[in-house]
Structures are given as C-alpha cells and as structure tokens.
Scaffold this motif. Structure first.
Motif, short mmCIF file in Angstrom:
data_model
loop_
_atom_site.label_atom_id
_atom_site.label_comp_id
_atom_site.label_asym_id
_atom_site.label_seq_id
_atom_site.Cartn_x
_atom_site.Cartn_y
_atom_site.Cartn_z
N LEU A 287 25.75 4.80 4.31
CA LEU A 287 26.68 3.78 5.01
C LEU A 287 27.16 4.25 6.33
CD1 LEU A 287 27.98 1.96 1.83
CD2 LEU A 287 26.16 1.30 3.23
N GLU A 288 27.51 5.43 6.00
CA GLU A 288 28.24 6.09 7.35
C GLU A 288 27.29 6.49 8.39
OE1 GLU A 288 31.56 6.62 8.01
OE2 GLU A 288 31.57 5.31 6.21
N VAL A 289 26.13 6.79 8.11
CA VAL A 289 25.02 7.25 8.98
C VAL A 289 24.59 5.90 9.82
CG1 VAL A 289 22.50 7.75 8.82
CG2 VAL A 289 23.88 9.10 7.67
N GLU A 290 24.52 4.74 9.15
CA GLU A 290 24.13 3.48 9.87
C GLU A 290 25.29 3.35 10.90
OE1 GLU A 290 22.52 -0.84 8.62
OE2 GLU A 290 23.53 0.41 7.09
N LYS A 291 26.60 3.72 11.00
CA LYS A 291 27.65 3.48 11.94
C LYS A 291 27.35 4.43 12.92
CE LYS A 291 30.76 2.12 8.07
NZ LYS A 291 32.05 2.64 7.49
N ILE A 292 26.62 5.58 12.76
CA ILE A 292 26.59 6.57 13.78
C ILE A 292 26.04 5.83 15.25
CG2 ILE A 292 25.78 8.53 14.71
CD1 ILE A 292 25.96 9.57 11.60
N ASP A 293 26.57 5.91 16.07
CA ASP A 293 26.21 5.55 17.64
C ASP A 293 25.62 6.69 18.40
OD1 ASP A 293 25.34 4.34 19.83
OD2 ASP A 293 27.12 3.24 20.40
N PHE A 294 24.40 7.13 18.25
CA PHE A 294 23.86 8.21 19.15
C PHE A 294 23.94 7.96 20.49
CE2 PHE A 294 21.68 9.38 15.14
CZ PHE A 294 22.43 10.46 14.89
N THR A 295 24.07 6.71 21.39
CA THR A 295 23.99 6.23 22.67
C THR A 295 25.36 6.53 23.29
OG1 THR A 295 24.81 4.21 22.53
CG2 THR A 295 22.50 4.64 22.31
N VAL A 296 26.38 7.11 22.57
CA VAL A 296 27.74 7.69 23.08
C VAL A 296 28.30 8.67 22.30
CG1 VAL A 296 29.06 5.98 21.87
CG2 VAL A 296 30.11 6.75 24.06
N GLY A 297 28.89 9.73 22.96
CA GLY A 297 29.39 10.82 22.26
C GLY A 297 30.89 11.06 22.80
N ILE A 309 18.64 20.98 15.28
CA ILE A 309 18.24 21.38 13.87
C ILE A 309 19.37 20.73 13.06
CG2 ILE A 309 17.62 23.59 15.04
CD1 ILE A 309 20.33 24.79 14.39
N ARG A 310 20.59 20.50 13.23
CA ARG A 310 21.35 19.75 12.38
C ARG A 310 21.27 18.35 12.12
NH1 ARG A 310 26.71 23.43 12.44
NH2 ARG A 310 26.20 24.97 13.65
N TYR A 311 21.27 17.68 13.30
CA TYR A 311 21.20 16.01 13.27
C TYR A 311 19.54 15.59 13.03
CZ TYR A 311 25.76 15.77 14.91
OH TYR A 311 27.13 15.85 15.02
N LEU A 312 18.92 15.76 13.89
CA LEU A 312 17.27 15.35 13.81
C LEU A 312 16.51 16.07 12.50
CD1 LEU A 312 15.23 13.58 15.07
CD2 LEU A 312 14.46 15.78 16.56
N GLY A 313 16.87 17.39 12.42
CA GLY A 313 16.36 18.27 11.00
C GLY A 313 16.80 17.23 9.90
N GLY A 314 18.27 17.29 9.92
CA GLY A 314 18.70 16.84 8.78
C GLY A 314 18.37 15.16 8.52
N LEU A 315 18.26 14.50 9.39
CA LEU A 315 17.97 13.29 8.95
C LEU A 315 16.43 13.11 8.57
CD1 LEU A 315 19.26 11.27 12.11
CD2 LEU A 315 20.10 10.79 9.80
N VAL A 316 15.34 13.70 9.20
CA VAL A 316 14.05 14.01 8.90
C VAL A 316 13.98 14.45 7.38
CG1 VAL A 316 11.89 14.77 9.26
CG2 VAL A 316 13.21 14.06 11.22
N LEU A 333 14.83 7.31 8.84
CA LEU A 333 14.00 7.15 10.02
C LEU A 333 14.12 6.62 10.96
CD1 LEU A 333 11.06 8.49 10.70
CD2 LEU A 333 9.98 6.39 9.68
N GLU A 334 14.96 5.61 11.08
CA GLU A 334 15.28 4.80 12.12
C GLU A 334 16.30 5.70 13.07
OE1 GLU A 334 16.89 1.10 10.72
OE2 GLU A 334 15.05 0.40 9.92
N LYS A 335 17.20 6.11 12.20
CA LYS A 335 18.30 7.07 13.03
C LYS A 335 17.64 8.21 13.68
CE LYS A 335 22.17 4.73 12.99
NZ LYS A 335 22.81 4.37 14.17
N ALA A 336 16.63 8.84 13.16
CA ALA A 336 15.94 9.98 13.60
C ALA A 336 15.33 9.56 14.89
CB ALA A 336 14.80 10.49 12.50
N VAL A 337 14.48 8.41 14.94
CA VAL A 337 13.91 8.04 15.99
C VAL A 337 14.88 7.53 17.19
CG1 VAL A 337 12.22 6.24 16.99
CG2 VAL A 337 11.60 7.36 14.60
#
Length: 968
Positions: A287-297, A309-316, A333-337
């Motif tokens: 549920l927290e993963v769904e809230k992450i907005d990778f378009t702003v940091g 290695i941490r985020y993309l690797g962790g999601l996949v 997978l949606e968040k990884a893409v």
C-alpha cells in the motif's frame, strides 16, 4: 503653473506608451515563436520598475538572464530563458503533474538552480527564435521545439496588480519529471535484442544436501527464528518511526532520506519480508509502494546506481519471489516500469553511456548531454541485471539494449587492453570523447578564427554599425572567451560556454547583433550544442590507475558471471569477461597475509600504477569489508565455469574475512585495514620480528637515536659534575678571612683520625654525592617499567618484553639497593626528551591503536551493518554443504547483534576495536535487504532461494533464472 507641469508629465508618459505599443505590434509574431520554443523557466522576482506592456498585456521586455550549462558531475543545465508576463495567444501546456509542495524543501529545490553566466538586469536586449538540436542517427541535425511548461501567473510578479504597492507571495508548485523526446535515440532496427533460444545446460551450483538429523534441524531452525526476530524488530522500528522515508535512525527513533525519499528501506526489504514469511507486513508495505511518486524526489538528481540496485532491483525481485504474473501483485511490476522509464533518460547521450547522477527536472532533462569523464567502474557496470530481468518480464528489448551497450563497451576496452589486462581502472572516462585530439582541433579552429578576425575587422565594423564602445558595454560573456577574441570592435561576437573535461555542459551559442530596423543590440540564443567530439571508447580518466576488487569496482565484476546465469548462458561475452577477471585477480591482486596462527587465508590487494605495473606497481595489502563478496564470486564462478581451483580460492578468501571478524574485540570486521603479506604463499609462518619491523618502518634508526641520546646525556652530566667539582675546589683554595677571636681553620676542618668512626661516617656521605650524577645516569639507563608506563602506555604483559633489558653501552646495571635520599626523588621522574626505542615504539603503537595481532593498521574502524562477509559465508555453505560455515556465521551474527541492537532496530557502530563502541544512529537499507536475508538463508532449507534457480543482484535481490526464452 503647477497644473501645467503636471499635465506635461502626463503628455510625456503618453508618448512613451504609444511608442512602446507600436514596438509590440511589430514584434508580436516573434514573441509567439519564442514562447513556444524555449523550455520552462520560473518567473523572475519583481523588480522596482515594471516593464511596459502592450494592449494585450504581454511583456515586451525580457530582463531574465540567459543561462549556460553547469558541470557534468551534477548535471545542472541552466535555463535558457526566463519569460515573465502574459500572452493572449494560445499556449501549449504539457501533460505534467503539478502539486503544491508540502514542505519548504520543495520550494528550495526549485529556487536553487543558478546560472553560470547571465546578462545584467536592465540591459536593453531581446531574444530571437532558437531551436534545439535533436540527434539523428545518420548524422543529420534536426531542429525541434521544446514544450512550454511555464504559464506565468498574472497575479504575481511584475505583471501583478498593485505589484509596486502590495508585496505578493509567489506560488510555487513541485516540479515533476515528464517524458521528453530523446536527443540521441537508437533506431528501432538497431536495438540489441535479448538472446533468444533455449537456455544452455549449466552445471549445478548447490551441494546435494542430505536429510538432516532432528537435532541439527532443531539447532538450525532455532537460529533461523532468532534472525527473523531481529528482522521483525528492525522492521517494526522502521514502520513506526520512518515509514515512507528512506532509512530509520534507530537510536533517536527518527528518519533520514539520503536518496530521493522514495522509501528505500521499504522497497529494498520487500523480498526479505516475503522470504521470511512476513506476508502481512508485505501486503501492508505494498500500500505504501503504491503511494510512491517516482516523478518527483527530494534530491535534485537521481543517484542512478543506488536507485537501480535498491529500488528497481527490489521491485523486480519482489515481483519474482511473490509469484510473478500469477502472484497477483501487479503493482510491483507497474512501479518497476514507472521507475525504469524515468531511468531510461540517463542513457540519452551520444554514445549511450549513462549519466550516473541524473537531473530529472524537465528543464534539465530536456538538454542534451554527455556521460561523465570520471565515473566509477561499479556504478557504470552494475545496472545490467536489473534492466535485463525487467526486459525478460516485459519483453521490452529497449531495457536490455541500454545495458548491453555498456557491456559491449567494456568488452571492446578489454580487447584493446588495460594496463592490467582483464580488469579495469577504478575511474573511467565514459564521455566517448578523445580530449587530447579535441583540444588539438579547437586550437586549430581558434587559429583559423583569429586569422578571420584579422582579415574582417574593419569591414565588419562598418557593416554592423556597432561601435567598439557600444558593443563592449554589453559584452557580459567576455570572461568566457579566449583573450584573443575579446575587445574586437565591429565584429559580431560569439560567446560559447566551453565544456570542461569534467562537464556535460552544452555550448549555448549566444550571439549579439544589431537590429537594422530598431538600431538596438539584440541577443540571439542560438541552438544548444554539444561540444565537438573526437570519438573514442571507454578509457582511463587519470594519470595513475587504481585496480582492486573493493569499493567503486566490486559489483561490476560480480555481475559478469551472474549476468551469464540470468541470460541462460546465451551471451558468451560475460563468460569471457569473468574468466579474464579471475586470471587477473589471481596474478596481480591475491595475497596471503602473515597471521599469528598461520591460517591459510587469502585477501585481495589494491594496485596503483601509471601504466607499467611490472615496474611501477604500488601494491597496498588492504582488507576491506566491501571486498569480502569476492569469496562467493570465485566459488560460484568456479562451479558454473567448471574451474575447481577457483572454488578453493573462494573458500580461502571467505576464511580470510571470517578471520578478520574473529580478530577484533567486538568480533566484527572493520571497514578497512592493512595486513603484512607473506613472501611465499605456500610457506608462510608468523615472524614477530618482521611484524614489528613492519609496524615501525624506522626501526633501524630508532635504537641508534636512543643510544646517541644517552651518550649526549652522559657527556652533559659529566661536564656538569666536572664544573661543580672545579668550582668547589676553587672555593676550597681560597681561605676565608678569620674574624678576630674566631678559632683557626684547622681547629674546625681538621680531618678526623684515619679509621675512626667519624672518618667512616664522613666517607659514606661523600660516596652518596655521585648519586645525582654518574649513579643517577647508570640507574636511568635501566628500564623502569613503572616510570616508562606513563610515556609508552603499554600493558604489563607488553612491558615484560622490556624488563631487564641491557643498559646503554659503557654502563653496568646499578647494584645500589638502598632507597635513594629524599632530595634525589627527581631522578625517578621520566625523561620527556628521551626518544623511544624500537621495542617501546611498537608496544606504544599496539597499545594506543588497539591493534589486533597481525594488523599493520586499521584505517576505518566502523561497521555499518554490511553484508559482504556473511554473503560469501552463505555461498560457501550452499556450494560445499559444510556445516562449519553455519557455525562461523552464527558467531558473526551474535557479535553483530550484541553491539548494534537498539530498541527500534540496529545501528552502525564507530569502532570495532573498542569493547564498548558508540552507536552511530544509522540503519542502512541493506541491513534488512541483505545482511539479515543472508543470515536467514544460511539457516533455511537449501531449496529456499536455491542458487540453481535464482541469481541474486548486488543488493541480494533474487531474480528468477530462465527456463525458456526471455526467462518466462
């Protein structure tokens, strides 16, 4: 009279307004073109004098600075134009997210982007139409139009109502990443596809474990549950105090965001939660993963290596271990893409090498750039597994193409050769440009331009109608030009922001020209250009190269055999690369240290060379925690490529890191130290003398200094004693005047009869006098442990080596047994000027630095919860089946838990050589992602994340090995 003056001012202002309206009508088409061709820029702050406006309210004057491009290392391209005001013409608004910032930091990030050069406010300049070069693979440049993403608000800034009288607080929205056209796209026909075909048969990696006894199972499961309990406590602390943030501060119970604030620990730990059976926590985390907005940091740039290695690797990996498509957790997978699409922008360079610190904001990301001239091997080469696995799952070849080009570049460099064949220097130039050849071209070009200036100065001055003084007044970029191009009257001038060797900046072709219609000098912001480049492949970025298996290099070498596994053995380049690395490490880097118990262990050194390692190699026999992954790499590589000797080397390398854990007071290995190598790896025995000589490089001169000091001290004391005696003799030779009635001297000073008691007592007093002289020197030459202890600060056991040592040459040990007189107590004080002997110096170094025996120095004493040592222990257990690795791992776990545990989690510690180290209030995401996962898997059943079905990335994220094309 008063009324006449007032109307005179009105008439004057009306004339000015009419003139300005006429100008606006003339230039309206030009401004519409400019407004549609420049990237976003925030409106400038209000100035004391608002600009004239047309009937439509559009600003006709631009006082915003024209900005260049920042350095390559932080990838901060400057905004080309800031255009405040309002225009009635239709404006194209891109499809971007805009949200109001919840924290002041969102505002600060947007306001922090300064220019490298700018025109002074108030200069009478206008900006004409400009385009941006788009890369065409065939070499043709095409001008494209960048979208407008800034719509000035008429309620704020210069155009605001009552702007002069009422301060208006500007509104700022958070800037989001948006997809932009690539400058250097790869044609569809040239995208490198995933290898196709049935995966090759690969030798098994894991040992064929037999059924365990009930007692062994009970011990194993008990230990496994204790590891899980540590994970549960650490996760609960993160969830309570740092949920949604990158890391927990376990001592203060607060949080940190060292990355982009995308909940690094949460994403990094998803597969650990699943593997440990913490499914409720896993589902809550989604549920927290769904809230992450990778378009702003929260950072102005994305650290590409860590994010991959941490985020993309962790999601996949979480998608893979939870069942993939059949598992039902599509959000992973949606968040990884989503993240991968953002990261794909880093490959948009002329040679497709990635920009490793990526400024994701549209006004920056929209600018063309080159890759770094000084990138680390690890950051460049450790993106392959994550993008490859995503390509296998999504069947999108573009993800594989991005990293396959990096591998090809390494392979091509390996074919050309490095100074140590098979491995690569720590820092490399990835820009693709030969700067030496480029500088030669620029020098020739400058010479040609110089000649052209000389031939056309007079004609240009007449043609342009610009005087030298007029042009010079506006020449604000002159500091950026070569001296030979400055102060040339009459010539249309060019100011180019030159790219330094460590810059991805663009050449912003800014031209000043006199408009023949208006007579005004205008600034034309031309095409944004990359500097000229003489193409080349990867190469070293410095004069001296460093080679090691440690930080900044490690995971690239780790990925060669793992990528081969992930591709099912269908890409032979990875096997070739690994075997060359293995041979280079064995020839150049491996060494056996000299340790007290003569254990047969290995470590990997570091070499610094200027290009001739056979003659100029500077070898540093380091021991670093990061290098401890190499045992697992050699063990796994030896199995899959059928090199049994490499498996044995992997065992010895892993044993070395275990020994480093066992050698410290805390039972934990330090971050970095140095050891003494054995001259012969096959015949290596402890040599105390050699060890002490290594600790004290000045051992040859140190004892000589002590002897020389003692001689000088003896001479000084002898001279002082002689002077004292002469003075006393001189005083005795002069008889004192006898006063009237005073007895004769002989009556008082007459010697007592020889042999009498009075004569004996007098002799004893005279013999005690030299105690402050010669006798004192003799006693001082004798080692006094109690006195020396204050200075050398060594323990009683160490002082035993110094007891009963020989006195200085020329002296005998004192036989004086009686207690000295009270007035001679100063002779027992230590001599602060006396240098330490070699033995004393070594004892002092060991004592003060708390050196474990065998260590030459410990440069970095911290432990930050690293996993590399237990990683190799796990590999050795799964490869050999030897339960001794479980025992070694348990001692490591208990030591770590004992010193790092806090109420809310586990903390890094400052000094593994102290019995009571200080906790540093930092819990890295790899504690729950890697360290605890490897401990848990060490005590799990062997079929859980079997090495014959899974391959783990450098952050311990398991990817499913393929059984069919594309790993499906």
């Amino acid at each position: 009279m008063f009324r006449l003056r007032r109307y005179r001012y009105y008439v004057f202002c009306a004339v000015i307004v009419v003139f300005l309206l006429y100008r606006v009508a003339q230039n309206s088409e030009q401004w519409e073109t400019v407004s549609a061709s420049f990237p976003h820029a925030a409106p400038p702050p209000p100035r004391s004098r608002p600009p004239p406006t047309s009937k439509s309210g559009a600003s006709v004057r631009v006082d915003a600075p024209i900005k260049g491009i920042a350095s390559e290392d932080n990838d901060l391209p400057q905004r080309i134009l800031e255009h405040p005001g309002k225009d009635d013409s239709p404006v194209k608004i891109p499809d971007l997210k805009t949200t109001k910032p919840t924290k002041q930091t969102d505002v600060d990030d947007d306001e922090d982007e300064d220019a490298d050069f700018e025109l002074p406010p108030g200069s009478e300049t206008t900006v004409q139409e400009a385009g941006v070069l788009a890369y065409d693979h065939d070499g043709a440049a095409k001008a494209t139009t960048a979208p407008v993403i800034n719509v000035p608000d008429k309620s704020v800034g210069q155009g605001a109502k009552d702007a002069e009288n009422k301060p208006v607080k500007p509104t700022t929205t958070a800037v989001h990443w948006s997809k932009i056209p690539e400058h250097f796209p790869v044609p569809a026909s040239e995208i490198i596809p995933l290898p196709t075909g049935k995966p090759k048969k690969i030798p098994t990696i894991q040992y064929a474990f037999e059924k365990e006894s009930p007692k062994s199972r009970e011990v194993r499961e008990t230990r496994q549950q204790q590891v899980k309990a540590e994970m549960e406590r650490s996760w609960a602390g993160y969830w309570k105090y740092a949920k949604g943030h990158d890391e927990l501060s376990p001592v203060s119970k607060k949080f940190r965001d060292p990355f982009c604030g995308w909940a690094a620990t949460l994403v990094d730990s998803l597969d650990t939660l699943w593997i440990m059976g913490m499914e409720e926590e896993f589902k809550a985390a989604l549920l927290e993963v769904e809230k992450i907005d990778f378009t702003v940091g929260k950072r102005p740039e994305i650290p590409v290596f860590e994010t991959t290695i941490r985020y993309l690797g962790g999601l996949v990996a979480a998608y893979d271990v939870s069942g993939g498509k059949s598992g039902g957790y599509d959000i992973l997978l949606e968040k990884a893409v989503e993240l991968a699409e953002i990261l794909m922008g880093v490959f948009d360079t002329p040679n497709r090498m990635p920009v490793l610190y990526y400024n994701w904001k549209p006004q920056f990301a929209s600018q063309p750039r080159r890759a770094s001239t000084s990138a680390s091997v690890a950051e460049l080469g450790s993106l392959a597994m994550e993008f490859t696995r995503l390509a296998q799952i999504t069947k999108e070849n573009k993800y594989y193409d991005a990293v396959a080009r990096i591998t090809d570049a390494f392979y091509e460099w390996g074919e050309r050769g490095t100074s140590i064949p098979g491995i690569f220097p720590e820092h490399i130039d990835t820009s693709g440009c030969n700067h030496t050849a480029q500088n030669e071209l620029e020098a020739a070009k400058n010479a040609a331009e110089e000649k052209l200036y000389d031939e056309t100065d007079n004609d240009s001055s007449k043609a342009s109608g610009v005087t030298a003084d007029e042009d010079e007044e506006l020449d604000t970029e002159s500091d950026l030009k070569p001296k030979s191009q400055r102060n040339r009257p009459g010539k249309t001038k060019y100011s180019v922001a030159k790219r330094s060797e460590k810059s991805s900046a663009l050449n912003l072709n800014v031209v000043k020209k006199k408009n023949p219609k208006t007579g005004k000098v205008e600034v034309i912001a031309g095409e944004t250009l990359l500097p000229e480049c003489v193409s080349q492949g990867l190469t070293s970025s410095g004069w001296a190269d460093q080679y090691s298996m440690g930080g900044s290099q490690d995971s690239t070498y780790e990925y060669f055999p793992k990528q081969w596994l992930l591709l099912g053995g269908l890409e032979p380049k990875y096997k070739e690369l690994h075997l060359k690395v293995s041979e280079a490490v064995k020839k150049w880097l491996l060494y056996r240290p000299m340790v007290p118990d003569d254990r047969d262990i290995l470590f990997s050194a570091k070499i610094i060379t200027s290009g001739e390692p056979e003659t100029d190699a500077n070898k540093q026999y380091e021991v670093t925690h990061l290098t401890c992954f190499i045992g697992g790499m050699f063990g796994m590589g030896g199995k899959i490529f059928e090199v049994p000797a490499d498996v044995e080397i992997g065992k010895k390398l892993t044993e070395g890191c275990v020994w480093a854990y066992e050698s410290t007071p805390t039972g934990i290995m330090p971050e970095g130290a140095h050891l003494l190598p054995c001259p012969d790896t096959k015949d290596c025995h402890w040599n105390q003398t050699l060890y002490e000589h290594t600790l004290d490089p000045s051992f040859e001169s140190r004892d000589e200094q002590v002897e020389e000091y003692e001689r000088q001290k003896a001479k000084a004391k002898a001279a002082a004693e002689k002077a004292k005696k002469e003075k006393s003799r001189a005083q005795d030779a002069v008889p004192p005047r006898r006063k009237p009635g005073q007895p004769k001297e002989s009556e008082l000073d007459e010697k007592p009869p020889s042999g009498s008691q009075e004569d004996y007592d007098h002799t004893r007093i005279q013999k005690r006098a030299p105690i402050s002289g010669t006798a004192e020197l003799e006693d001082d030459a004798i080692e006094r442990p109690s006195s020396r202890d204050k200075k050398a600060k060594f323990s009683d056991t160490d002082a035993g080596d110094l007891e009963d040592s020989d006195p200085a040459p020329g002296f005998k040990k004192s036989t004086v047994g009686q207690v000295p007189l009270q007035e001679d107590e100063d002779t027992l004080e230590e001599d602060p000027l006396r240098p330490l002997s070699h033995k004393e110096w070594v004892a002092n170094k060991i004592k003060t630095e708390k050196l474990p025996k065998g260590f030459v120095d410990v440069g970095s004493r911290a432990y930050i919860l690293r996993p590399e040592a237990i990683e190799s222990v796990w590999y050795m257990y799964r490869i050999t089946g030897d339960k001794k690795w479980q025992e070694k791992g348990w001692k490591m776990f208990e030591a770590i838990r004992r010193h790092t545990t806090t109420e809310a989690g586990n903390s890094a510690i400052n000094n593994v050589l102290s019995q009571k180290p200080t906790q540093l209030n930092e819990m890295e995401s790899f504690w729950t992602a890697e360290t605890l996962k490897y401990f848990y898997l060490l005590y799990s059943e062997p079929n859980l994340i079997s090495l014959d079905h899974w391959v783990l990335n450098t952050e311990a994220h398991p990817f499913k090995r393929p059984k069919a094309p594309f790993g499906v």
